[in-house]
Enzyme design. Structure first.
Site, short mmCIF file in Angstrom:
data_model
loop_
_atom_site.label_atom_id
_atom_site.label_comp_id
_atom_site.label_asym_id
_atom_site.label_seq_id
_atom_site.Cartn_x
_atom_site.Cartn_y
_atom_site.Cartn_z
N LYS A 115 0.82 -1.22 0.00
CA LYS A 115 0.00 0.00 0.00
C LYS A 115 0.84 1.25 0.00
O LYS A 115 0.46 2.26 -0.59
CB LYS A 115 -0.96 0.01 1.20
N LYS A 207 -4.91 -9.85 -6.96
CA LYS A 207 -6.08 -9.98 -6.10
C LYS A 207 -7.20 -9.05 -6.57
O LYS A 207 -6.93 -7.92 -6.98
CB LYS A 207 -5.64 -9.58 -4.68
N LYS A 210 -10.72 -3.26 -4.36
CA LYS A 210 -11.45 -2.01 -4.60
C LYS A 210 -10.58 -0.99 -5.31
O LYS A 210 -11.07 -0.10 -5.97
CB LYS A 210 -11.86 -1.39 -3.26
P1 TYM Z 1 -10.81 -5.34 3.75
O1 TYM Z 1 -11.78 -4.24 3.98
O2 TYM Z 1 -9.71 -5.11 2.77
O3 TYM Z 1 -11.56 -6.66 3.30
C1 TYM Z 1 -12.67 -7.16 4.03
C2 TYM Z 1 -12.65 -8.67 4.01
O4 TYM Z 1 -12.68 -9.17 2.67
C3 TYM Z 1 -11.60 -10.05 2.44
N1 TYM Z 1 -11.13 -9.87 1.06
C4 TYM Z 1 -10.96 -10.88 0.20
N2 TYM Z 1 -11.14 -12.21 0.32
C5 TYM Z 1 -10.90 -12.98 -0.76
N3 TYM Z 1 -10.47 -12.47 -1.96
C6 TYM Z 1 -10.26 -11.15 -2.11
N4 TYM Z 1 -9.86 -10.66 -3.29
C7 TYM Z 1 -10.51 -10.29 -1.01
N5 TYM Z 1 -10.41 -8.94 -0.82
C8 TYM Z 1 -10.79 -8.72 0.45
C9 TYM Z 1 -10.53 -9.64 3.43
O5 TYM Z 1 -9.65 -10.71 3.70
C10 TYM Z 1 -11.37 -9.25 4.63
O6 TYM Z 1 -11.70 -10.38 5.39
N6 TYM Z 1 -7.81 -5.07 7.74
C11 TYM Z 1 -9.08 -5.57 7.26
C12 TYM Z 1 -10.26 -5.08 8.05
C13 TYM Z 1 -10.17 -5.24 9.52
C14 TYM Z 1 -10.37 -6.45 10.25
C15 TYM Z 1 -10.21 -6.09 11.62
C16 TYM Z 1 -10.67 -7.75 9.88
C17 TYM Z 1 -9.89 -4.28 10.41
N7 TYM Z 1 -9.92 -4.76 11.70
C18 TYM Z 1 -10.32 -7.05 12.62
C19 TYM Z 1 -10.79 -8.71 10.90
C20 TYM Z 1 -10.62 -8.35 12.25
C21 TYM Z 1 -9.26 -5.13 5.82
O7 TYM Z 1 -8.71 -4.14 5.38
O8 TYM Z 1 -10.19 -5.84 5.13
#
Ligand code: TYM
Length: 345
Positions: A115, A207, A210
């Site tokens: 990032k 991957k 967004k």
């Molecule tokens: P974020 O917002 O990027 O994504 C949310 C969830 O979607 C999953 N994900 C995917 N799974 C499979 N293939 C993909 N291409 C894909 N893109 C996203 C992510 O693995 C995630 O589960 N840091 C985290 C958010 C967060 C969080 C937490 C999660 C903040 N605090 C505490 C669990 C526990 C994030 O940026 O997810």
């Protein structure tokens, strides 16, 4: 070893639309876990601002993502649904964890490297310590299980390291405060199903995300039927026919991705999908996938739009969820303050 009550925590960032990766990698498991566990699902607005967000757009995105949560099937009468910034214990515990985690641990985080890109000097400090806040999100509730996609695995390992170091560093204080055994659990990642890492529809080695500039690379949960079908028709493929067994998907990232997506949407396995479509042309799988994706995602998109038109209702759910979340986090944080040696009144 003390035992902890099973509790699920997870979150998604309110930056733009949710996409198929979020849905298949995480949301499907979130929905299932509601049947068996106490679940807390968060809209992680404080994580979102680690990169610049226009405040007006952020406010709308928080409500939109909450609407999508509800449209997907999260049930506020069973699960706690709230936005992170409404429970100040997250930020407070994150500060403690900033002092527990080591620079060397954070330096290994691949997501920060991706990032921040080449210009690390210009990245926000928040982006760097983001995994500490994530650990705080989970541990402010002593959550034991965290359903996420494959890309969050390393952050979860860090959360486990932080929990372990806190338990060890403060072992005496934890005992003196009257707690038997560890204070924090070691949260376990739940990375399940045939699509734990959904890839871009334009490039099977990247991957789905967004932030990809090409909207054709992803299926958004708000895409209409025509858009879904068009994106799947345009999805990149290779020239060979589909294999009949999963071993044949090696080295064929696009074929691997599309069969994984089909299996996850159909609630079946990659082997079952290949038994059905193996030996045939990609176009057959694509036609069936377009139909299945429209059937599965169409109603979610429509329900999301209906809820977006009623922001008062969505805000009410977040307000109620925030109160319920805080009722759990507050006493835990009070104990943490005592354990850390602060004078608590
Ligand atoms: P974020 O917002 O990027 O994504 C949310 C969830 O979607 C999953 N994900 C995917 N799974 C499979 N293939 C993909 N291409 C894909 N893109 C996203 C992510 O693995 C995630 O589960 N840091 C985290 C958010 C967060 C969080 C937490 C999660 C903040 N605090 C505490 C669990 C526990 C994030 O940026 O997810």
């Amino acid at each position: 070893m003390s035992s902890f009550t099973p509790r699920v925590f997870s979150g998604m960032q309110p930056t733009g639309n949710l996409h198929l990766g979020n849905y298949l990698g995480a949301m499907l498991n979130w929905i299932k876990l509601q049947e068996t566990h106490e679940c807390i699902y968060c809209v992680v607005d404080m994580h979102a601002i680690t990169v610049w967000q226009d405040p007006k757009e952020l406010r709308k995105a928080i409500l939109d993502v909450t609407a999508a949560y509800l449209a997907c099937g999260l049930d506020p009468s069973r699960s706690i649904i709230f936005n992170q910034s409404q429970v100040p214990e997250h930020a407070e515990l994150a500060w403690i964890f900033n002092c527990v985690a080591r620079m060397g641990w954070l330096n290994r985080m691949t997501q920060f490297k991706e990032k921040a890109g080449k210009d690390k000097e210009q990245a926000s400090v928040g982006l760097y310590v983001y995994p500490n806040l994530m650990a705080a999100d989970i541990l402010a509730y002593k959550a034991t299980h965290v359903p996420v996609g494959e890309d969050q695995k390393q952050h979860l390992e860090l959360a486990r390291d932080i929990a372990g170091k806190f338990n060890l560093d403060f072992a005496d204080a934890i005992r003196e405060a009257g707690h038997e055994g560890d204070f924090f659990p070691q949260p376990e990642p739940f990375i399940m199903g045939p699509a734990t890492r959904v890839m871009s529809l334009r490039d099977g080695t990247k991957k789905m995300s967004k932030s990809d500039p090409s909207d054709l690379s992803r299926l958004n949960l708000t895409d209409d039927a025509d858009t879904i079908a068009r994106k799947i028709r345009k999805a990149k493929t290779d020239a060979d026919s589909l294999p009949s067994e999963s071993a044949g998907l090696k080295g064929r990232p696009e074929a691997d991705n599309l069969t994984g997506i089909y299996a996850a949407l159909a609630g079946s396995s990659v082997d079952q999908v290949l038994a059905q479509f193996g030996g045939g042309q990609f176009s057959k799988l694509k036609d069936a996938l377009a139909e299945l994706a429209v059937a599965r995602l169409g109603p979610i998109g429509q329900e999301t739009k209906r809820l977006q038109a009623d922001p008062g209702h969505v805000e009410g759910i977040l307000a109620d969820g925030s109160r319920r979340a805080r009722a759990i986090a507050r006493p835990i944080m009070r104990e943490v303050r005592k354990i850390a040696g602060f004078v608590v009144f």
